[in-house]
Design a protein around this motif. Structure first.
Motif, PDB file in Angstrom:
ATOM      1  N   ALA A   1       0.832  -1.203   0.000  1.00  0.00           N
ATOM      2  CA  ALA A   1       0.000   0.000   0.000  1.00  0.00           C
ATOM      3  C   ALA A   1       0.868   1.256   0.000  1.00  0.00           C
ATOM      4  CB  ALA A   1      -0.923  -0.021   1.211  1.00  0.00           C
ATOM      5  N   ARG A   2       2.058   1.160   0.651  1.00  0.00           N
ATOM      6  CA  ARG A   2       2.973   2.295   0.688  1.00  0.00           C
ATOM      7  C   ARG A   2       4.385   1.767   0.540  1.00  0.00           C
ATOM      8  NH1 ARG A   2       4.770   6.121   5.618  1.00  0.00           N
ATOM      9  NH2 ARG A   2       5.728   7.772   4.408  1.00  0.00           N
ATOM     10  N   GLU A   3       5.210   2.485  -0.222  1.00  0.00           N
ATOM     11  CA  GLU A   3       6.599   2.103  -0.402  1.00  0.00           C
ATOM     12  C   GLU A   3       7.493   3.300  -0.117  1.00  0.00           C
ATOM     13  OE1 GLU A   3       7.437   0.076  -3.996  1.00  0.00           O
ATOM     14  OE2 GLU A   3       5.730  -1.305  -3.818  1.00  0.00           O
ATOM     15  N   ILE A   4       8.639   3.027   0.487  1.00  0.00           N
ATOM     16  CA  ILE A   4       9.605   4.069   0.829  1.00  0.00           C
ATOM     17  C   ILE A   4      10.956   3.670   0.257  1.00  0.00           C
ATOM     18  CG2 ILE A   4      10.867   5.181   2.714  1.00  0.00           C
ATOM     19  CD1 ILE A   4       8.375   4.778   4.441  1.00  0.00           C
ATOM     20  N   ASP A   5      11.584   4.578  -0.447  1.00  0.00           N
ATOM     21  CA  ASP A   5      12.939   4.345  -0.952  1.00  0.00           C
ATOM     22  C   ASP A   5      13.921   4.854   0.108  1.00  0.00           C
ATOM     23  OD1 ASP A   5      15.311   4.024  -2.262  1.00  0.00           O
ATOM     24  OD2 ASP A   5      14.756   5.181  -4.042  1.00  0.00           O
ATOM     25  N   ALA A   6      14.614   3.921   0.755  1.00  0.00           N
ATOM     26  CA  ALA A   6      15.548   4.272   1.830  1.00  0.00           C
ATOM     27  C   ALA A   6      16.992   4.262   1.351  1.00  0.00           C
ATOM     28  CB  ALA A   6      15.368   3.297   2.999  1.00  0.00           C
ATOM     29  N   ARG A   7      17.185   4.442   0.074  1.00  0.00           N
ATOM     30  CA  ARG A   7      18.536   4.427  -0.494  1.00  0.00           C
ATOM     31  C   ARG A   7      19.427   5.437   0.240  1.00  0.00           C
ATOM     32  NH1 ARG A   7      19.242   2.293  -5.346  1.00  0.00           N
ATOM     33  NH2 ARG A   7      17.028   2.681  -5.779  1.00  0.00           N
ATOM     34  N   GLY A   8      20.609   4.988   0.661  1.00  0.00           N
ATOM     35  CA  GLY A   8      21.537   5.858   1.378  1.00  0.00           C
ATOM     36  C   GLY A   8      21.202   6.054   2.836  1.00  0.00           C
ATOM     37  N   ARG A   9      20.189   5.344   3.331  1.00  0.00           N
ATOM     38  CA  ARG A   9      19.777   5.493   4.726  1.00  0.00           C
ATOM     39  C   ARG A   9      19.941   4.175   5.489  1.00  0.00           C
ATOM     40  NH1 ARG A   9      20.178   9.804   2.768  1.00  0.00           N
ATOM     41  NH2 ARG A   9      18.667  11.517   2.833  1.00  0.00           N
ATOM     42  N   ILE A  10      19.985   4.282   6.808  1.00  0.00           N
ATOM     43  CA  ILE A  10      20.019   3.112   7.688  1.00  0.00           C
ATOM     44  C   ILE A  10      18.600   2.777   8.114  1.00  0.00           C
ATOM     45  CG2 ILE A  10      20.820   2.196   9.897  1.00  0.00           C
ATOM     46  CD1 ILE A  10      23.069   2.589   7.888  1.00  0.00           C
ATOM     47  N   VAL A  11      18.266   1.497   8.083  1.00  0.00           N
ATOM     48  CA  VAL A  11      17.014   1.011   8.664  1.00  0.00           C
ATOM     49  C   VAL A  11      17.393   0.149   9.859  1.00  0.00           C
ATOM     50  CG1 VAL A  11      14.869  -0.242   8.274  1.00  0.00           C
ATOM     51  CG2 VAL A  11      15.947   0.999   6.378  1.00  0.00           C
ATOM     52  N   ALA A  12      16.954   0.538  11.037  1.00  0.00           N
ATOM     53  CA  ALA A  12      17.328  -0.150  12.272  1.00  0.00           C
ATOM     54  C   ALA A  12      16.090  -0.436  13.103  1.00  0.00           C
ATOM     55  CB  ALA A  12      18.302   0.723  13.079  1.00  0.00           C
ATOM     56  N   PRO A  13      16.205  -1.350  14.061  1.00  0.00           N
ATOM     57  CA  PRO A  13      15.095  -1.510  15.009  1.00  0.00           C
ATOM     58  C   PRO A  13      14.888  -0.208  15.779  1.00  0.00           C
ATOM     59  CG  PRO A  13      16.726  -3.278  15.250  1.00  0.00           C
ATOM     60  CD  PRO A  13      17.348  -2.218  14.398  1.00  0.00           C
ATOM     61  N   GLY A  14      13.655   0.061  16.169  1.00  0.00           N
ATOM     62  CA  GLY A  14      13.404   1.221  17.012  1.00  0.00           C
ATOM     63  C   GLY A  14      14.204   1.111  18.299  1.00  0.00           C
ATOM     64  N   PHE A  15      14.692   2.240  18.782  1.00  0.00           N
ATOM     65  CA  PHE A  15      15.557   2.234  19.951  1.00  0.00           C
ATOM     66  C   PHE A  15      14.752   1.989  21.227  1.00  0.00           C
ATOM     67  CE2 PHE A  15      17.828   5.478  17.126  1.00  0.00           C
ATOM     68  CZ  PHE A  15      18.465   4.476  16.410  1.00  0.00           C
ATOM     69  N   ILE A  16      15.345   1.253  22.129  1.00  0.00           N
ATOM     70  CA  ILE A  16      14.735   0.950  23.426  1.00  0.00           C
ATOM     71  C   ILE A  16      15.472   1.763  24.473  1.00  0.00           C
ATOM     72  CG2 ILE A  16      14.286  -0.846  25.138  1.00  0.00           C
ATOM     73  CD1 ILE A  16      14.259  -2.864  22.769  1.00  0.00           C
ATOM     74  N   ASP A  17      14.798   2.716  25.074  1.00  0.00           N
ATOM     75  CA  ASP A  17      15.407   3.549  26.113  1.00  0.00           C
ATOM     76  C   ASP A  17      15.407   2.753  27.410  1.00  0.00           C
ATOM     77  OD1 ASP A  17      16.242   5.487  27.896  1.00  0.00           O
ATOM     78  OD2 ASP A  17      15.078   7.091  26.956  1.00  0.00           O
ATOM     79  N   ALA A  18      16.584   2.270  27.795  1.00  0.00           N
ATOM     80  CA  ALA A  18      16.700   1.317  28.901  1.00  0.00           C
ATOM     81  C   ALA A  18      16.495   1.938  30.273  1.00  0.00           C
ATOM     82  CB  ALA A  18      18.071   0.635  28.858  1.00  0.00           C
ATOM     83  N   HIS A  19      16.468   3.261  30.342  1.00  0.00           N
ATOM     84  CA  HIS A  19      16.324   3.888  31.663  1.00  0.00           C
ATOM     85  C   HIS A  19      15.590   5.210  31.497  1.00  0.00           C
ATOM     86  CE1 HIS A  19      17.771   4.557  35.900  1.00  0.00           C
ATOM     87  NE2 HIS A  19      17.347   5.769  35.566  1.00  0.00           N
ATOM     88  N   THR A  20      14.317   5.233  31.871  1.00  0.00           N
ATOM     89  CA  THR A  20      13.542   6.473  31.774  1.00  0.00           C
ATOM     90  C   THR A  20      12.764   6.724  33.060  1.00  0.00           C
ATOM     91  OG1 THR A  20      11.324   5.776  31.035  1.00  0.00           O
ATOM     92  CG2 THR A  20      13.086   5.760  29.389  1.00  0.00           C
ATOM     93  N   HIS A  21      12.262   7.952  33.131  1.00  0.00           N
ATOM     94  CA  HIS A  21      11.309   8.354  34.174  1.00  0.00           C
ATOM     95  C   HIS A  21      10.065   8.901  33.487  1.00  0.00           C
ATOM     96  CE1 HIS A  21      14.105   7.545  37.389  1.00  0.00           C
ATOM     97  NE2 HIS A  21      15.049   8.123  36.659  1.00  0.00           N
ATOM     98  N   ASP A  22       9.603   8.155  32.490  1.00  0.00           N
ATOM     99  CA  ASP A  22       8.480   8.574  31.658  1.00  0.00           C
ATOM    100  C   ASP A  22       7.127   8.144  32.206  1.00  0.00           C
ATOM    101  OD1 ASP A  22      10.089   9.828  29.782  1.00  0.00           O
ATOM    102  OD2 ASP A  22      10.350   8.019  28.589  1.00  0.00           O
ATOM    103  N   ASP A  23       7.079   7.629  33.426  1.00  0.00           N
ATOM    104  CA  ASP A  23       5.835   7.096  33.995  1.00  0.00           C
ATOM    105  C   ASP A  23       4.676   8.074  33.859  1.00  0.00           C
ATOM    106  OD1 ASP A  23       8.372   6.364  35.324  1.00  0.00           O
ATOM    107  OD2 ASP A  23       7.172   4.899  36.421  1.00  0.00           O
ATOM    108  N   GLY A  24       4.901   9.318  34.258  1.00  0.00           N
ATOM    109  CA  GLY A  24       3.847  10.325  34.180  1.00  0.00           C
ATOM    110  C   GLY A  24       3.708  10.933  32.803  1.00  0.00           C
ATOM    111  N   ALA A  25       4.808  11.050  32.072  1.00  0.00           N
ATOM    112  CA  ALA A  25       4.769  11.645  30.739  1.00  0.00           C
ATOM    113  C   ALA A  25       3.913  10.827  29.784  1.00  0.00           C
ATOM    114  CB  ALA A  25       6.184  11.781  30.189  1.00  0.00           C
ATOM    115  N   LEU A  26       3.905   9.514  29.951  1.00  0.00           N
ATOM    116  CA  LEU A  26       3.082   8.666  29.086  1.00  0.00           C
ATOM    117  C   LEU A  26       1.608   9.030  29.197  1.00  0.00           C
ATOM    118  CD1 LEU A  26       4.934   5.364  29.936  1.00  0.00           C
ATOM    119  CD2 LEU A  26       4.777   6.334  27.628  1.00  0.00           C
ATOM    120  N   LEU A  27       1.203   9.522  30.356  1.00  0.00           N
ATOM    121  CA  LEU A  27      -0.180   9.953  30.568  1.00  0.00           C
ATOM    122  C   LEU A  27      -0.370  11.425  30.195  1.00  0.00           C
ATOM    123  CD1 LEU A  27      -0.845   8.307  34.055  1.00  0.00           C
ATOM    124  CD2 LEU A  27      -1.684   7.504  31.840  1.00  0.00           C
TER     125      LEU A  27
END
Length: 493
Positions: free
Chosen positions: A51-77
């Motif tokens: 349905a959608r295609e993206i040309d990523a030529r010259g770019r890196i495709v990586a897994p989304g980053f996992i922030d191993a240490h946050t204090h986002d408990d309240g920010a998520l809300l």
């Protein structure tokens, strides 16, 4: 690489990108197909259509980053678009660190006017309205954020819920109450227990109290993460305590934001890292680190005394001093630094208290995950909130050459996914969740600074969470496809 069979009906195909898959393997040219929120195929997909295609030529495709240490408990809300995170490629956050979590705690029900430091770093009093941990997670299910989130239960939060006074060890009845609350949180899907033994709410807790709680995690796959009792003169003793808790409880441990602080301790990562490595050969030990020489937390005169420079990030008593050096504040108030700290309370600060060589040694350590430790409610936050991951990619990998781009990505993806049991995340492989980031390896860099701490990074072009774009063309999309990742549920070991 095999070519896909003719048209497969994918939702999205990202073509011609250099795929860094999160395992540490070398980058390779490949197409990535996404369907129903998951990676459906990987390889030469020239014949496939979507349905959608993206040309990523010259770019890196990586897994989304996992922030191993946050204090986002309240920010998520409070700020569910999570722009500070998605703008730097983060797709999953680990919250509930340093002994502080929003649940299980109902401040109003406990008759408390407000959370004591450092619980106040998680947001306003009204956010602490979850007497049971399951209720907090259910609320996030009903009103999801842009990113996925997994949670630790805070030891200090448990203490505040079970004890009238926090300046002493918990008695048997209080430990039983904390165990019951912890057990319920683990049953609801918490990843484990965190402690903040450095901070006042838990400072009086003896090692035996921590072990009594951490032992509830044994055999479950849950972990114990700790902001240790000391990261300065007594850092070695604090490390030994951390290892002792893990051994006695029979659980994996994660050392939070490993560092050594104070000029007199510069260089001591030459001692701490070999000690950590020896321990890790006998028990499961991990750690996280942020790529800056400055820390940030609540304002105390003791922490300021160890810092080369201290900058106020917020002050409830004197908000006009946010962003000012403590020395300037003291001069403006006509008092000592210590008295200025008292007059600003409650308050937060950035402390320039680490050595660059120490930061680089910890970053270079193969077991080190990347965690921002950002404080989203600070008026003038530490730039790590907005810049951590692009800084590692752009400054430390590309400019300094501290490690390869593939290794930098592994520390942000596959390593934290394995540490926290987030199966099916942190890698690019068929069947894995379609948490993906597309970035320019030549231009990616942090732009948040201590002077302008909320500037979005450069070079992050597209971020997908569960297959849905949350950052595109320099702006958040407003989509909120994030999920609560519960231990024991699908996608979490």
């Amino acid at each position: 690489m095999a070519e896909a069979a003719a048209p497969a009906g994918y939702d999205l195909v990202i073509r011609n990108g250099r795929v860094i898959d999160g395992t540490g393997a070398p980058a390779r040219l490949a197409d990535v197909a996404v369907a129903n929120g998951r990676i459906a195929a990987l390889g030469d997909l020239a014949r496939a259509r979507a349905a959608r295609e993206i040309d990523a030529r010259g770019r890196i495709v990586a897994p989304g980053f996992i922030d191993a240490h946050t204090h986002d408990d309240g920010a998520l809300l409070a700020t569910p678009e999570m722009t500070a995170k998605v703008s730097q490629g983060v797709t999953t956050v680990i919250a509930g660190n340093c002994g502080v979590s929003l649940g299980p705690l109902d401040l109003a029900g406990r008759g408390l006017d407000g959370p004591p430091p450092p619980l106040d770093l998680l947001g306003e009093t009204g956010l602490f309205r979850f007497p049971d941990f399951a209720g907090y997670l259910d609320t996030l299910d009903d009103a999801p954020a842009a990113v996925n989130a997994a949670f630790l239960v805070g030891h200090s939060t448990l203490r505040l819920g079970a004890m009238e006074r926090l300046d002493r060890a918990a008695d048997e009845g209080e430990i039983a109450a904390m165990r019951a609350a912890l057990d319920a949180a683990l049953a609801a899907g918490a990843l484990g227990l965190s402690s903040g033994l450095f901070y006042d709410p838990a400072k009086a807790a003896p090692t035996e109290e921590v072990i009594a709680l951490a032992a509830r995690l044994a055999g479950s796959g849950a972990i114990y993460a700790t902001h240790m009792r000391d990261e300065a003169d007594d850092v070695i003793a604090a490390l030994e305590e951390t290892f002792a808790v893990g051994r006695a409880a029979g659980v994996p441990v994660v050392i939070s934001h490993h560092k050594v602080q104070g000029v007199e301790n510069f260089g001591r990562t030459r001692e701490t890292l070999p000690l950590i490595e020896r321990a890790a050969r006998a028990q499961t030990v991990g750690l996280d680190v942020y790529p800056y020489i400055a820390a940030s937390t609540v304002l105390t005169a003791g922490s300021a005394a160890r810092a080369v420079r201290t900058v106020i990030t917020w002050s409830r008593a004197r908000p006009e001093f946010a962003g000012r050096d403590l020395d300037d504040v003291a001069a403006a108030l006509g008092c000592s630094r210590e008295e200025a700290c008292d007059r600003l309370q409650p308050a937060g600060a950035v402390y320039f208290a680490m050595d660059e060589d120490d930061v680089r040694r910890v970053l270079s350590y193969p077991r080190a995950m990347i965690g921002s430790d950002g404080l989203p409610f600070d008026e003038r936050p530490h730039p790590r909130l907005w810049g951590t991951f692009p800084r590692v990619l752009g400054h430390y990998a590309r400019e300094v050459g501290l490690f390869s781009l593939e290794e930098a990505v592994r520390r942000m993806t596959g390593l934290p996914a394995a540490t926290f049991g987030l199966s099916g995340r942190g890698v690019i492989a068929p069947g894995a969740a379609a948490d993906l980031v597309l970035f320019d390896a030549e231009t990616v860099i942090d732009r948040a600074s201590f002077e302008e701490p909320t500037r979005a990074a450069a070079g992050i072009e597209l971020v997908l969470v569960n297959g849905t774009p949350v950052w595109r063309d320099g702006a958040a999309t407003g989509a909120r496809p994030g999920r609560v990742l519960r231990r024991g549920a699908e996608g979490v070991a």
